[in-house]
Motif scaffolding. Structure first.
Motif, mmCIF file in Angstrom:
data_model
loop_
_atom_site.group_PDB
_atom_site.id
_atom_site.type_symbol
_atom_site.label_atom_id
_atom_site.label_comp_id
_atom_site.label_asym_id
_atom_site.label_seq_id
_atom_site.Cartn_x
_atom_site.Cartn_y
_atom_site.Cartn_z
ATOM 1 N N GLU A 1 0.989 -1.432 -0.037
ATOM 2 C CA GLU A 1 0.195 -0.101 0.061
ATOM 3 C C GLU A 1 0.805 1.009 0.189
ATOM 4 O O GLU A 1 0.753 2.560 0.324
ATOM 5 N N GLN B 1 -6.573 -3.276 4.237
ATOM 6 C CA GLN B 1 -7.643 -2.136 3.399
ATOM 7 C C GLN B 1 -8.301 -3.229 2.408
ATOM 8 O O GLN B 1 -9.144 -3.542 2.072
ATOM 9 N N LYS C 1 -11.260 -5.880 4.124
ATOM 10 C CA LYS C 1 -12.352 -4.855 4.430
ATOM 11 C C LYS C 1 -13.297 -5.505 3.485
ATOM 12 O O LYS C 1 -14.326 -4.936 3.098
ATOM 13 N N ARG D 1 4.144 -1.650 8.882
ATOM 14 C CA ARG D 1 4.864 -1.258 8.257
ATOM 15 C C ARG D 1 6.662 -0.962 8.256
ATOM 16 O O ARG D 1 6.391 -0.172 9.641
ATOM 17 N N GLN E 1 -4.626 1.535 14.025
ATOM 18 C CA GLN E 1 -6.026 2.300 13.410
ATOM 19 C C GLN E 1 -7.054 1.775 13.591
ATOM 20 O O GLN E 1 -7.285 -0.016 13.348
ATOM 21 N N ASP F 1 -10.548 1.318 12.042
ATOM 22 C CA ASP F 1 -10.343 0.857 10.276
ATOM 23 C C ASP F 1 -12.274 0.794 9.949
ATOM 24 O O ASP F 1 -13.006 -0.377 10.761
ATOM 25 N N HIS G 1 -3.261 8.036 -3.042
ATOM 26 C CA HIS G 1 -3.780 7.388 -1.919
ATOM 27 C C HIS G 1 -3.294 5.636 -1.571
ATOM 28 O O HIS G 1 -2.232 5.439 -0.070
ATOM 29 N N HIS G 2 -4.345 5.390 -2.565
ATOM 30 C CA HIS G 2 -3.611 4.180 -2.715
ATOM 31 C C HIS G 2 -4.359 3.202 -3.886
ATOM 32 O O HIS G 2 -5.121 3.818 -4.200
ATOM 33 N N GLY H 1 -7.846 9.152 7.564
ATOM 34 C CA GLY H 1 -8.038 9.165 6.081
ATOM 35 C C GLY H 1 -8.590 7.910 5.719
ATOM 36 O O GLY H 1 -9.372 6.449 5.802
ATOM 37 N N ARG I 1 -14.614 3.096 -2.997
ATOM 38 C CA ARG I 1 -13.191 1.835 -3.995
ATOM 39 C C ARG I 1 -13.396 1.674 -4.877
ATOM 40 O O ARG I 1 -14.951 1.755 -5.506
ATOM 41 N N GLY J 1 -14.102 3.819 2.836
ATOM 42 C CA GLY J 1 -14.053 3.932 4.435
ATOM 43 C C GLY J 1 -13.828 5.003 4.421
ATOM 44 O O GLY J 1 -13.198 5.312 3.778
ATOM 45 N N PHE J 2 -12.962 4.109 5.907
ATOM 46 C CA PHE J 2 -11.549 4.863 6.453
ATOM 47 C C PHE J 2 -11.099 4.726 7.375
ATOM 48 O O PHE J 2 -11.657 3.465 8.123
ATOM 49 N N ALA J 3 -9.850 4.933 8.231
ATOM 50 C CA ALA J 3 -9.164 5.020 8.542
ATOM 51 C C ALA J 3 -8.961 5.216 9.577
ATOM 52 O O ALA J 3 -8.020 6.651 9.442
HETATM 53 N N1 ASP Z 1 -6.334 1.807 4.145
HETATM 54 C C1 ASP Z 1 -6.293 3.248 4.894
HETATM 55 C C2 ASP Z 1 -5.028 3.845 4.981
HETATM 56 O O1 ASP Z 1 -4.062 3.113 5.773
HETATM 57 C C3 ASP Z 1 -6.987 3.372 4.758
HETATM 58 C C4 ASP Z 1 -8.094 4.115 4.539
HETATM 59 O O2 ASP Z 1 -8.434 4.095 2.938
HETATM 60 O O3 ASP Z 1 -9.536 3.127 4.518
HETATM 61 O O4 ASP Z 1 -4.331 5.007 5.299
#
Ligand code: ASP
Length: 589
Positions: A180, A204, A207, A226, A240, A242, A453-454, A490, A494, A535-537
């Motif tokens: 990520e 991520q 979920k 990480r 997090q 999550d 972001h990812h 953040g 998706r 979503g959000f974390a």
């Molecule tokens: N997984 C993402 C992060 O760790 C957060 C998300 O997009 O829900 O930044």
């Protein structure tokens, strides 16, 4: 509630109304004072402190004689009577300060070596020593308070999520390498030699799969891993909160999160304004030089590109006339009084934010101007800079010239640096959303596009046809939750379409084969009727750090690691036996 325990009361709860009762307390001997035939002990437990009095005339002096032998940090159990402290000895700063316990019996529960540092909040012991004996460090009331704030906040957020019909689902720690953006921690498999698990950088993908399953509203207080170089607000493992939702749009997620966060912050006495302010990414960058701005103070960035289009100062006119480049400045009020040598040092600071050098003008209090560059400025240019930055005597104006984003980032870094250096007041907490991040960013070094972001983020639908031709202009449905100038959380919507996911991965440099090897399971799942989802974390450690007024996330973690990734208490990481290595088919080079 009746809690089962050896004591009848905690050391934090006795008050005037308890006078005359017989109580039993347990805890550690904190401070012990011998006073004209009486011994006073401050007994400390996690709830607080109570003064114990040992009197040789009381109960035949047995407890008194035992008290003569006890030492700091011994755990003891005492029984005695609550009585009023003589008026001149009451301690109004202590919640239990009006009373004391006259002890009639004491039981020593254990002895203790002398601690390597005092169990006190104000201490200048090196953090390494505190981490080596972390269990003693946590005995300090401040650390205990931090853990309690964290507990209260986490519990409240769980309650709010539960009330919102979110379902907590645990996801595996041993998983697959699904980058990520950071480096993975990897774990060798014993049963499948040469194969590895990776510890999840976040849940991520899992979920998202739960949304395909129909869980609809998921949350988890999740450990994330990480393998990055550590800084004050980074740890190799962190927590997090999550969250993921399906059959929603971006506003649904943000509004739901505002409700949850506002309940959780309220539980620790902090009010979250509603609705929360939203600042688009580029506005935040252009105004504050940061995608996580602290808006409790000004010191904004000013665009002076137009001023320098015809300038003799080539560094500025060069940038001012190039597409996508800017000349910007920042006014650090007060720093114009600094001596030249101190101002010169700012160039090194600017370099840490990517600058090649630093152009500046110091407006001295006597009306004179000190600057290596103004000799190239026309009177009009100087006047325009002064007007744009609202210059007064004593100000220091700093410049950045070049590509828009890097110029913003340099001045944004200087803004934070100068706010700290000048001790600019920042009161209360500052909450906002930064929204509308670009989908991609370009890395000059590797000459590749990365995900802002990812890679699983939904690009803006109207921009989809530019993914290949003009990726940097593609927007995304994303939002960061910013608290006090930190990215505290953040998330985003998706991609829920397998073909689009493949297209984005291709843009990020994955060929079909590598994309399938790494993310095939995700794309396969998306093809089975994945619902729209987002979503959000929330970065729990960072939020708790800010709530506790601390400047390190280590202060809100029970057993954190040092900046080199060591646990000083257990000496992890450590070597393992040759046999353990052989079992997982590894050899250390
Ligand atoms: N997984 C993402 C992060 O760790 C957060 C998300 O997009 O829900 O930044």
């Amino acid at each position: 509630m009746d809690l089962h325990s050896l004591h009848t009361h905690t050391a934090g709860e006795l008050r005037r109304g308890d006078i005359g009762t017989t109580v039993t307390l347990t805890g550690w001997v904190w401070r012990r004072r011998d006073h004209g035939g009486l011994i006073f002990v401050d007994l400390r437990d996690r709830a607080g402190v109570t003064q114990l009095t040992f009197d040789p005339e009381h109960s035949g002096g047995v407890a008194f004689h035992a008290a003569e032998t006890i030492r700091t940090e011994w755990p003891i159990l005492v029984t005695g009577t609550v009585r009023e402290r003589p008026e001149d000895t009451a301690n109004p700063k202590l919640p239990t300060g009006e009373v004391e316990v006259l002890v009639s019996s004491i039981e020593v529960l254990n002895h203790s070596k002398t601690p390597p540092f005092p169990i006190e909040d104000d201490l200048d012991t090196a953090e390494d020593v505190r981490l080596r004996y972390r269990y003693l460090d946590i005995r300090r009331p401040l650390m205990m308070h931090n853990l309690k704030v964290r507990n209260d906040f986490t519990f409240a957020i769980r309650q709010a999520l539960h009330a919102g019909e979110f379902m907590e689902v645990e996801t595996p720690i041993l998983f697959k390498s699904t980058p990520e953006g950071a480096r993975d921690f990897i774990v060798p498999s014993r049963t499948q030699p040469g194969h590895f698990y990776a510890l999840p950088q976040s849940p991520q993908l899992l979920k998202q799969l739960l949304m395909v399953s129909g869980v609809e509203r998921y949350y988890q207080v999740a450990k994330c891993f990480r393998d990055e170089d550590l800084r004050a607000d980074r740890q190799p493992e962190f927590t997090q909160v999550d969250v993921e939702m399906s059959f929603v749009d971006q506003d649904d997620v943000m509004e739901e999160m505002e409700q949850v966060l506002s309940a959780a912050f309220a539980a620790v006495g902090v009010e979250l304004p509603s609705p929360l302010r939203r600042i688009p990414f580029w506005e935040a960058m252009d105004t504050y030089g940061s995608d996580k701005p602290d808006t409790r103070y000004g010191m904004l960035l000013h665009d002076v590109t137009d001023v320098f289009k015809g300038s003799k100062f080539k560094v500025f006119s060069g940038a001012a006339n190039k597409d996508g480049q800017v000349v910007k400045c920042l006014n650090a009020k007060g720093a114009g009084k600094w001596p030249r040598a101190q101002i010169d040092k700012l160039e090194d600071v600017a370099k840490t934010f990517g600058a090649k050098g630093l152009a500046w003008i110091a407006f001295r209090e006597d009306g004179s101007v000190n600057s290596p560059i103004v000799k190239f400025f026309s009177d009009e240019e100087m006047a325009a800079v002064k007007a744009a930055a609202e210059v007064e005597p004593g100000d220091l104006v700093m410049f950045a010239a070049g590509p828009r984003r890097s110029s913003d980032e340099i001045l944004g870094g200087m803004r934070v640096h100068m706010a700290n250096a000048l001790d600019v007041p920042r009161e209360g907490h500052d909450f906002l959303w930064v929204v509308d991040f670009p989908m991609f960013k370009y890395d000059e070094e590797s000459k590749r596009y990365g995900a802002e972001h990812h890679p699983f983020t939904q690009p803006v639908v109207e921009d989809l046809d530019r993914i290949e031709s003009d990726p940097l202009s593609v927007g995304s449905y994303t939002y960061d939750f910013v608290m006090d100038g930190f990215e505290a959380g953040g998330g985003g919507m998706r991609i829920h379409n397998a073909d689009l996911q493949m297209r984005v991965l291709r843009r990020l440099g994955f060929d079909e084969e590598r994309a399938k090897a790494q993310f095939g399971f995700l794309m396969e799942a998306l093809a089975f009727g994945a619902p729209p989802m987002g979503g959000f974390a929330l970065g729990l450690d960072r939020v708790c750090m800010l709530l506790c007024g601390s400047d390190s996330i280590r202060d809100v973690m029970a057993f954190p690691k040092t900046s080199s990734g060591s646990d000083l208490m257990s000496a992890a990481p450590s070597e393992v036996s040759p046999r353990q290595l052989k079992e997982v088919s590894l050899r250390v080079m």
